[in-house]
Design a protein around this motif. Sequence first.
Motif, PDB file in Angstrom:
ATOM      1  N   ASN A   1      14.086  -9.094  15.017  1.00 37.81           N
ATOM      2  CA  ASN A   1      14.428  -7.799  15.617  1.00 37.81           C
ATOM      3  C   ASN A   1      15.776  -7.910  16.322  1.00 37.81           C
ATOM      4  N   GLY A   2      16.343  -6.766  16.595  1.00 37.36           N
ATOM      5  CA  GLY A   2      17.671  -6.731  17.195  1.00 37.36           C
ATOM      6  C   GLY A   2      17.729  -7.290  18.605  1.00 37.36           C
ATOM      7  N   GLN A   3      16.657  -7.151  19.358  1.00 37.53           N
ATOM      8  CA  GLN A   3      16.652  -7.659  20.734  1.00 37.53           C
ATOM      9  C   GLN A   3      16.734  -9.186  20.756  1.00 37.53           C
ATOM     10  N   GLU A   4      15.956  -9.851  19.892  1.00 36.63           N
ATOM     11  CA  GLU A   4      16.020 -11.316  19.799  1.00 36.63           C
ATOM     12  C   GLU A   4      17.429 -11.751  19.400  1.00 36.63           C
ATOM     13  N   ALA A   5      18.012 -11.047  18.446  1.00 36.39           N
ATOM     14  CA  ALA A   5      19.355 -11.389  17.978  1.00 36.39           C
ATOM     15  C   ALA A   5      20.377 -11.201  19.090  1.00 36.39           C
ATOM     16  N   LEU A   6      20.275 -10.107  19.832  1.00 29.97           N
ATOM     17  CA  LEU A   6      21.203  -9.842  20.929  1.00 29.97           C
ATOM     18  C   LEU A   6      21.095 -10.934  21.989  1.00 29.97           C
ATOM     19  N   GLN A   7      19.884 -11.324  22.338  1.00 29.31           N
ATOM     20  CA  GLN A   7      19.695 -12.401  23.315  1.00 29.31           C
ATOM     21  C   GLN A   7      20.317 -13.702  22.814  1.00 29.31           C
ATOM     22  N   HIS A   8      20.172 -13.968  21.538  1.00 29.42           N
ATOM     23  CA  HIS A   8      20.771 -15.172  20.958  1.00 29.42           C
ATOM     24  C   HIS A   8      22.295 -15.087  21.026  1.00 29.42           C
ATOM     25  N   LEU A   9      22.841 -13.936  20.660  1.00 26.99           N
ATOM     26  CA  LEU A   9      24.299 -13.767  20.644  1.00 26.99           C
ATOM     27  C   LEU A   9      24.910 -13.814  22.042  1.00 26.99           C
ATOM     28  N   GLN A  10      24.154 -13.495  23.045  1.00 30.77           N
ATOM     29  CA  GLN A  10      24.671 -13.557  24.409  1.00 30.77           C
ATOM     30  C   GLN A  10      24.912 -14.993  24.861  1.00 30.77           C
TER      31      GLN A  10
ATOM     32  N   LEU B   1      28.132 -17.376  11.068  1.00 34.33           N
ATOM     33  CA  LEU B   1      27.699 -16.425  10.052  1.00 34.33           C
ATOM     34  C   LEU B   1      26.447 -15.706  10.543  1.00 34.33           C
ATOM     35  N   ILE B   2      26.428 -14.392  10.339  1.00 33.52           N
ATOM     36  CA  ILE B   2      25.244 -13.587  10.646  1.00 33.52           C
ATOM     37  C   ILE B   2      24.870 -12.800   9.402  1.00 33.52           C
ATOM     38  N   TYR B   3      23.634 -13.000   8.940  1.00 32.35           N
ATOM     39  CA  TYR B   3      23.053 -12.135   7.913  1.00 32.35           C
ATOM     40  C   TYR B   3      22.210 -11.121   8.674  1.00 32.35           C
ATOM     41  N   MET B   4      22.440  -9.837   8.450  1.00 32.75           N
ATOM     42  CA  MET B   4      21.653  -8.873   9.214  1.00 32.75           C
ATOM     43  C   MET B   4      21.334  -7.614   8.442  1.00 32.75           C
ATOM     44  N   ASN B   5      20.158  -7.116   8.720  1.00 27.90           N
ATOM     45  CA  ASN B   5      19.726  -5.812   8.250  1.00 27.90           C
ATOM     46  C   ASN B   5      20.214  -4.809   9.289  1.00 27.90           C
ATOM     47  N   MET B   6      20.447  -3.596   8.915  1.00 22.78           N
ATOM     48  CA  MET B   6      20.850  -2.576   9.883  1.00 22.78           C
ATOM     49  C   MET B   6      19.653  -1.846  10.466  1.00 22.78           C
ATOM     50  N   MET B   7      18.571  -1.782   9.720  1.00 21.48           N
ATOM     51  CA  MET B   7      17.380  -1.060  10.149  1.00 21.48           C
ATOM     52  C   MET B   7      16.464  -2.022  10.897  1.00 21.48           C
ATOM     53  N   LEU B   8      16.699  -2.164  12.203  1.00 19.45           N
ATOM     54  CA  LEU B   8      15.990  -3.150  13.008  1.00 19.45           C
ATOM     55  C   LEU B   8      15.202  -2.494  14.130  1.00 19.45           C
ATOM     56  N   PRO B   9      14.080  -3.104  14.500  1.00 23.10           N
ATOM     57  CA  PRO B   9      13.341  -2.594  15.654  1.00 23.10           C
ATOM     58  C   PRO B   9      14.001  -3.007  16.973  1.00 23.10           C
ATOM     59  N   ILE B  10      13.761  -2.240  17.992  1.00 27.45           N
ATOM     60  CA  ILE B  10      14.154  -2.451  19.394  1.00 27.45           C
ATOM     61  C   ILE B  10      15.654  -2.229  19.609  1.00 27.45           C
ATOM     62  N   VAL B  11      16.491  -3.078  19.069  1.00 24.62           N
ATOM     63  CA  VAL B  11      17.948  -2.908  19.124  1.00 24.62           C
ATOM     64  C   VAL B  11      18.420  -2.755  17.687  1.00 24.62           C
TER      65      VAL B  11
ATOM     66  N   LEU C   1      24.001  -3.970  17.524  1.00 25.12           N
ATOM     67  CA  LEU C   1      24.429  -5.368  17.404  1.00 25.12           C
ATOM     68  C   LEU C   1      25.891  -5.455  16.977  1.00 25.12           C
ATOM     69  N   LEU C   2      26.269  -4.650  15.996  1.00 27.81           N
ATOM     70  CA  LEU C   2      27.671  -4.638  15.556  1.00 27.81           C
ATOM     71  C   LEU C   2      28.602  -4.238  16.691  1.00 27.81           C
ATOM     72  N   ASP C   3      28.195  -3.257  17.477  1.00 33.50           N
ATOM     73  CA  ASP C   3      29.009  -2.838  18.625  1.00 33.50           C
ATOM     74  C   ASP C   3      29.183  -3.996  19.606  1.00 33.50           C
TER      75      ASP C   3
END
Length: 120
Positions: free
Chosen positions: A32-41, A47-57, A62-64
């Motif tokens: 989910n986007g929240q886990e990814a955001l916490q990781h990116l912080q 490299l990031i592979y990502m779906n755009m249709m994510l839960p939470i964030v 994430l792109l922003d």
Amino acid sequence: MHILTVEKDVELHYLYKYALREINCQLVLTDNGQEALQHLQQHTPQLIYMNMMLPIVSGKELLDYIEITPRLRSTHIAIICTIPNVQRYIAHLPSAEFQLKPILPTDIRRIALKAMANLG
């Protein structure tokens, strides 16, 4: 190489593990986007592979975040999605690409090798 995947379809995590098994990388899988955001912080993947249709964030959020975070600007981003019109979100990002689902192991490897080559 540090790789982050952001994919709500947990079954695809197995595909990423399989496709990248022969590439020397640290693979972090998030669903989910929240886990990814916490990781990116706290981390800077190459490299990031990502779906755009994510839960939470959302993928757009994430792109922003990536765009306003200077240390992430050189990160290669691969949008893996079923909706082609999301390409507009990455058109201005030099290290981004779009891959329409379904994605194959060969696509995943190709993207990783491209990102590795761009590291120098």
